[in-house]
Motif scaffolding. Structure first.
Motif, PDB file in Angstrom:
ATOM      1  N   VAL A  39       0.838  -1.204   0.000  1.00  0.00           N
ATOM      2  CA  VAL A  39       0.000   0.000   0.000  1.00  0.00           C
ATOM      3  C   VAL A  39       0.872   1.253   0.000  1.00  0.00           C
ATOM      4  O   VAL A  39       0.645   2.187  -0.775  1.00  0.00           O
ATOM      5  N   SER A  40       1.887   1.268   0.841  1.00  0.00           N
ATOM      6  CA  SER A  40       2.764   2.437   0.920  1.00  0.00           C
ATOM      7  C   SER A  40       3.533   2.668  -0.380  1.00  0.00           C
ATOM      8  O   SER A  40       3.666   3.799  -0.843  1.00  0.00           O
ATOM      9  N   LEU A  41       4.055   1.599  -0.962  1.00  0.00           N
ATOM     10  CA  LEU A  41       4.815   1.748  -2.205  1.00  0.00           C
ATOM     11  C   LEU A  41       3.920   2.157  -3.366  1.00  0.00           C
ATOM     12  O   LEU A  41       4.310   2.983  -4.193  1.00  0.00           O
ATOM     13  N   ARG A  42       2.725   1.607  -3.422  1.00  0.00           N
ATOM     14  CA  ARG A  42       1.787   2.024  -4.474  1.00  0.00           C
ATOM     15  C   ARG A  42       1.413   3.499  -4.325  1.00  0.00           C
ATOM     16  O   ARG A  42       1.314   4.227  -5.309  1.00  0.00           O
ATOM     17  N   ALA A  43       1.199   3.933  -3.095  1.00  0.00           N
ATOM     18  CA  ALA A  43       0.855   5.338  -2.852  1.00  0.00           C
ATOM     19  C   ALA A  43       2.024   6.241  -3.249  1.00  0.00           C
ATOM     20  O   ALA A  43       1.823   7.286  -3.877  1.00  0.00           O
ATOM     21  N   TRP A  44       3.242   5.841  -2.900  1.00  0.00           N
ATOM     22  CA  TRP A  44       4.427   6.613  -3.283  1.00  0.00           C
ATOM     23  C   TRP A  44       4.525   6.693  -4.799  1.00  0.00           C
ATOM     24  O   TRP A  44       4.717   7.764  -5.355  1.00  0.00           O
TER      25      TRP A  44
END
Length: 115
Positions: A39-44
């Motif tokens: 989730v964090s990497l996709r958001a970044w």
């Protein structure tokens, strides 16, 4: 329309500049091994793909936890500093090359300014 150089043109005039991220595959492979990072990497990735970052100050304004190293490297922290992402930035070309993504412990074993 966004052209191959990452710029958006209309009638030959540059309207906007977006960052292109090279090696989404590296991020995808990482989050497959570490699902809690997805989730964090996709958001970044979504944020950076639409960013207009021309200097480290632009990155810092959007990503307060970002750090900067020699050789135009930027380091991003995820999930409470459990994961780190190192990119090489080519500001004039609007490019970010994923150089490393890993756990904090893995990051401690690399030289992020040369990876």
């Amino acid at each position: 329309m966004v052209e191959a150089d990452g710029r958006c043109y209309r009638d030959g005039i540059v309207l906007d500049w977006i960052m292109r991220i090279i090696a989404i595959r590296t991020l995808r492979e990482f989050w497959q091994r570490h699902p809690q990072a997805e989730v964090s990497l996709r958001a970044w990735y979504a944020e950076v793909s639409n960013a207009d970052w021309k200097t480290p100050a632009h990155i810092k304004a959007a990503q307060r936890d970002a750090s900067f190293l020699a050789n135009n490297r930027a380091v991003f922290n995820f999930k409470g500093n459990h994961f780190r992402l190192v990119v090489a930035v080519r500001y004039t070309q609007g490019l970010m090359f994923v150089r490393f993504v890993g756990t904090h412990a893995e990051y401690d074993r690399i030289d992020a300014s040369t990876v």
